[in-house]
Design a protein around this motif. Sequence first.
Motif, PDB file in Angstrom:
ATOM      1  N   VAL A 115       0.990  -1.298   0.025  1.00 34.45           N
ATOM      2  CA  VAL A 115       0.048   0.135  -0.050  1.00 34.45           C
ATOM      3  C   VAL A 115       0.907   1.289   0.196  1.00 34.45           C
ATOM      4  O   VAL A 115       0.163   2.463   0.193  1.00 34.45           O
ATOM      5  CB  VAL A 115      -0.874   0.043   1.073  1.00 34.45           C
ATOM      6  CG1 VAL A 115      -2.075  -1.042   1.134  1.00 34.45           C
ATOM      7  CG2 VAL A 115      -0.273   0.052   2.552  1.00 34.45           C
ATOM      8  N   THR A 116       2.234   1.107   0.145  1.00 33.21           N
ATOM      9  CA  THR A 116       3.156   2.251   0.149  1.00 33.21           C
ATOM     10  C   THR A 116       4.239   2.010  -1.029  1.00 33.21           C
ATOM     11  O   THR A 116       4.394   0.778  -1.331  1.00 33.21           O
ATOM     12  CB  THR A 116       3.728   2.453   1.153  1.00 33.21           C
ATOM     13  OG1 THR A 116       4.222   1.629   1.725  1.00 33.21           O
ATOM     14  CG2 THR A 116       2.448   2.904   2.248  1.00 33.21           C
ATOM     15  N   SER A 117       4.836   3.095  -1.554  1.00 28.93           N
ATOM     16  CA  SER A 117       6.109   2.801  -2.574  1.00 28.93           C
ATOM     17  C   SER A 117       6.962   4.020  -2.080  1.00 28.93           C
ATOM     18  O   SER A 117       6.863   5.267  -1.501  1.00 28.93           O
ATOM     19  CB  SER A 117       5.537   3.307  -3.762  1.00 28.93           C
ATOM     20  OG  SER A 117       4.698   2.068  -4.364  1.00 28.93           O
ATOM     21  N   ARG A 118       8.339   3.591  -2.386  1.00 31.60           N
ATOM     22  CA  ARG A 118       9.497   4.560  -2.205  1.00 31.60           C
ATOM     23  C   ARG A 118       9.719   5.274  -3.281  1.00 31.60           C
ATOM     24  O   ARG A 118      10.022   4.529  -4.459  1.00 31.60           O
ATOM     25  CB  ARG A 118      10.556   3.663  -1.427  1.00 31.60           C
ATOM     26  CG  ARG A 118      11.572   4.610  -0.691  1.00 31.60           C
ATOM     27  CD  ARG A 118      12.640   3.854  -0.240  1.00 31.60           C
ATOM     28  NE  ARG A 118      13.556   4.762   0.675  1.00 31.60           N
ATOM     29  CZ  ARG A 118      14.757   4.206   1.002  1.00 31.60           C
ATOM     30  NH1 ARG A 118      15.241   3.143   0.542  1.00 31.60           N
ATOM     31  NH2 ARG A 118      15.591   5.024   1.812  1.00 31.60           N
ATOM     32  N   ILE A 119       9.851   6.479  -3.296  1.00 27.47           N
ATOM     33  CA  ILE A 119      10.265   7.343  -4.604  1.00 27.47           C
ATOM     34  C   ILE A 119      11.711   7.954  -4.438  1.00 27.47           C
ATOM     35  O   ILE A 119      12.092   8.195  -3.531  1.00 27.47           O
ATOM     36  CB  ILE A 119       9.420   8.740  -4.684  1.00 27.47           C
ATOM     37  CG1 ILE A 119       7.814   8.254  -4.616  1.00 27.47           C
ATOM     38  CG2 ILE A 119       9.609   9.327  -5.934  1.00 27.47           C
ATOM     39  CD1 ILE A 119       7.496   7.046  -5.537  1.00 27.47           C
ATOM     40  N   LEU A 120      12.380   7.531  -5.515  1.00 27.14           N
ATOM     41  CA  LEU A 120      13.640   8.466  -5.584  1.00 27.14           C
ATOM     42  C   LEU A 120      13.428   9.844  -6.131  1.00 27.14           C
ATOM     43  O   LEU A 120      13.129   9.821  -7.406  1.00 27.14           O
ATOM     44  CB  LEU A 120      14.516   7.356  -6.489  1.00 27.14           C
ATOM     45  CG  LEU A 120      16.045   8.157  -6.730  1.00 27.14           C
ATOM     46  CD1 LEU A 120      16.936   8.160  -5.505  1.00 27.14           C
ATOM     47  CD2 LEU A 120      16.675   7.454  -7.953  1.00 27.14           C
ATOM     48  N   LEU A 121      13.807  10.829  -5.552  1.00 25.30           N
ATOM     49  CA  LEU A 121      13.607  12.139  -5.794  1.00 25.30           C
ATOM     50  C   LEU A 121      14.445  12.642  -6.918  1.00 25.30           C
ATOM     51  O   LEU A 121      15.681  11.960  -7.081  1.00 25.30           O
ATOM     52  CB  LEU A 121      13.620  13.072  -4.836  1.00 25.30           C
ATOM     53  CG  LEU A 121      12.559  12.655  -3.697  1.00 25.30           C
ATOM     54  CD1 LEU A 121      12.888  13.819  -2.493  1.00 25.30           C
ATOM     55  CD2 LEU A 121      11.074  12.940  -4.170  1.00 25.30           C
ATOM     56  N   VAL A 122      14.068  13.491  -7.955  1.00 27.66           N
ATOM     57  CA  VAL A 122      15.173  14.050  -8.861  1.00 27.66           C
ATOM     58  C   VAL A 122      16.280  14.657  -8.229  1.00 27.66           C
ATOM     59  O   VAL A 122      17.275  14.885  -8.883  1.00 27.66           O
ATOM     60  CB  VAL A 122      14.336  14.897  -9.858  1.00 27.66           C
ATOM     61  CG1 VAL A 122      13.205  14.224 -10.600  1.00 27.66           C
ATOM     62  CG2 VAL A 122      13.554  16.093  -9.258  1.00 27.66           C
ATOM     63  N   THR A 123      16.100  14.987  -7.118  1.00 24.05           N
ATOM     64  CA  THR A 123      17.240  15.860  -6.446  1.00 24.05           C
ATOM     65  C   THR A 123      18.166  15.005  -5.821  1.00 24.05           C
ATOM     66  O   THR A 123      19.073  15.324  -5.314  1.00 24.05           O
ATOM     67  CB  THR A 123      16.771  16.898  -5.465  1.00 24.05           C
ATOM     68  OG1 THR A 123      15.962  16.114  -4.452  1.00 24.05           O
ATOM     69  CG2 THR A 123      15.822  17.881  -6.031  1.00 24.05           C
ATOM     70  N   ASP A 124      17.993  13.540  -5.735  1.00 25.00           N
ATOM     71  CA  ASP A 124      19.000  12.881  -5.191  1.00 25.00           C
ATOM     72  C   ASP A 124      20.118  12.557  -6.199  1.00 25.00           C
ATOM     73  O   ASP A 124      20.184  12.716  -7.043  1.00 25.00           O
ATOM     74  CB  ASP A 124      18.229  11.251  -5.218  1.00 25.00           C
ATOM     75  CG  ASP A 124      18.868  10.090  -4.589  1.00 25.00           C
ATOM     76  OD1 ASP A 124      19.267  10.338  -3.289  1.00 25.00           O
ATOM     77  OD2 ASP A 124      19.772   9.547  -5.131  1.00 25.00           O
ATOM     78  N   SER A 125      21.128  12.402  -5.554  1.00 19.53           N
ATOM     79  CA  SER A 125      22.388  12.210  -6.010  1.00 19.53           C
ATOM     80  C   SER A 125      22.713  11.213  -6.960  1.00 19.53           C
ATOM     81  O   SER A 125      23.667  11.091  -8.042  1.00 19.53           O
ATOM     82  CB  SER A 125      23.592  12.084  -5.088  1.00 19.53           C
ATOM     83  OG  SER A 125      23.554  10.814  -4.388  1.00 19.53           O
ATOM     84  N   GLU A 126      21.830  10.182  -7.068  1.00 17.14           N
ATOM     85  CA  GLU A 126      21.839   8.983  -8.059  1.00 17.14           C
ATOM     86  C   GLU A 126      20.713   9.280  -9.192  1.00 17.14           C
ATOM     87  O   GLU A 126      20.577   8.341  -9.976  1.00 17.14           O
ATOM     88  CB  GLU A 126      21.596   7.552  -7.246  1.00 17.14           C
ATOM     89  CG  GLU A 126      22.582   7.236  -6.368  1.00 17.14           C
ATOM     90  CD  GLU A 126      24.197   7.087  -6.780  1.00 17.14           C
ATOM     91  OE1 GLU A 126      23.938   6.656  -7.974  1.00 17.14           O
ATOM     92  OE2 GLU A 126      24.856   7.464  -6.230  1.00 17.14           O
ATOM     93  N   SER A 127      20.061  10.499  -9.068  1.00 16.02           N
ATOM     94  CA  SER A 127      18.988  10.642 -10.029  1.00 16.02           C
ATOM     95  C   SER A 127      19.738  11.422 -11.427  1.00 16.02           C
ATOM     96  O   SER A 127      20.318  12.306 -11.193  1.00 16.02           O
ATOM     97  CB  SER A 127      17.811  11.337  -9.637  1.00 16.02           C
ATOM     98  OG  SER A 127      16.892  11.857 -10.291  1.00 16.02           O
ATOM     99  N   VAL A 128      19.416  10.894 -12.539  1.00 16.83           N
ATOM    100  CA  VAL A 128      19.730  11.340 -13.902  1.00 16.83           C
ATOM    101  C   VAL A 128      18.257  11.771 -14.545  1.00 16.83           C
ATOM    102  O   VAL A 128      17.840  10.524 -14.911  1.00 16.83           O
ATOM    103  CB  VAL A 128      20.754  10.788 -14.392  1.00 16.83           C
ATOM    104  CG1 VAL A 128      21.047  11.545 -15.804  1.00 16.83           C
ATOM    105  CG2 VAL A 128      22.126  10.785 -13.471  1.00 16.83           C
ATOM    106  N   VAL A 129      18.165  12.852 -15.238  1.00 11.78           N
ATOM    107  CA  VAL A 129      16.880  12.938 -16.071  1.00 11.78           C
ATOM    108  C   VAL A 129      17.460  13.576 -17.293  1.00 11.78           C
ATOM    109  O   VAL A 129      17.838  14.813 -17.196  1.00 11.78           O
ATOM    110  CB  VAL A 129      15.729  13.593 -15.189  1.00 11.78           C
ATOM    111  CG1 VAL A 129      14.540  13.974 -16.007  1.00 11.78           C
ATOM    112  CG2 VAL A 129      15.269  13.150 -13.700  1.00 11.78           C
ATOM    113  N   PRO A 130      16.941  13.088 -18.626  1.00 10.10           N
ATOM    114  CA  PRO A 130      17.284  13.734 -19.597  1.00 10.10           C
ATOM    115  C   PRO A 130      16.368  14.862 -19.840  1.00 10.10           C
ATOM    116  O   PRO A 130      15.269  14.758 -19.984  1.00 10.10           O
ATOM    117  CB  PRO A 130      17.125  12.691 -20.948  1.00 10.10           C
ATOM    118  CG  PRO A 130      17.055  11.220 -19.911  1.00 10.10           C
ATOM    119  CD  PRO A 130      16.382  11.514 -18.728  1.00 10.10           C
TER     120      PRO A 130
END
Length: 301
Positions: free
Chosen positions: A179-194
């Motif tokens: 019933v819940t999920s964990r989100i990797l935010l775009v500000t995390d050091s492991e996040s890369v967004v084109p």
Amino acid sequence: MVPSANRHSGYSRKAQYSTFFGYIAGVLGALIGIGLLLFSIADPSAFAGVRSLAADATAPGAGATAEGRTASRDFFATIEGYFLAGSRNAKLQRELDTAKIRLVEAKAIAEENKRLKQLLTLSHEDPRPVAVTQLTSSTVASTRRFATIAAGSSQGVQIGMPVRSPLGLVGRVLEVGKVTSRILLVTDSESVVPVRRAGDGIPAFAHGSGDGTLQIKLISLGINPLKVGDVFVTSGSGGLYRPNTAVAAVVRLTRDGAIARILSDPATSEYVLVERTWESQVLQPQAASLSQSSPATVPAP
């Protein structure tokens, strides 16, 4: 010899005359009073002038009496106000504090209604969102930036699905529970967004810096064409995030890019929308159209 002080009036003719004339004056006064009373009943307006003269004569004294009465009333009112000022001020302060709380609550409700309307409009415009849910928590002090939403596998949420708010991209699903999920935010050091610049489509990558900002890294090296205030949106490359989702705005330039402020701050994003990946949104309609356009298979005789 000195006469006795207890002598009866009958021993003095002068005393007798004084008593007699006193009785006569009393009787005459009573008769005059009765006569004046009867005359005033018969003709009430006869003594109007006399009453006016009497009122005029007593006006200064009446005015002074009225002023004294007013002054005494104001004096006691001042004393009463002095003793009651503390309790009244405390009551007014409580009412003011309550009014401030009600005003803050009203502003919060208005802001929440605004966000809900934006989210409702977003859910109607976007193609079949997986879930519209609440963002229950997020990290703000760690170098790793995660968040938790109140939707899981029971609502159809899967790993890798993008998460966005009415203001822009928030992140992607990293772990899924019931019933819940964990989100990797775009500000995390492991996040890369084109991403690409919204004005002219200059391509870049948005790297999370772990401090609440994004580092915009240009793909084409050379003269930095960016300016403060430029807005970057998702480019759709990689098939994860659908194109034209707002991401960040430039706040400071660097040698090979810029530092950008995220537009959808998780601290202010109460409700979010979970989407399917852009690849699945593109492939599913294509598969459906192919299945509809292919001829029916005829069994061999």
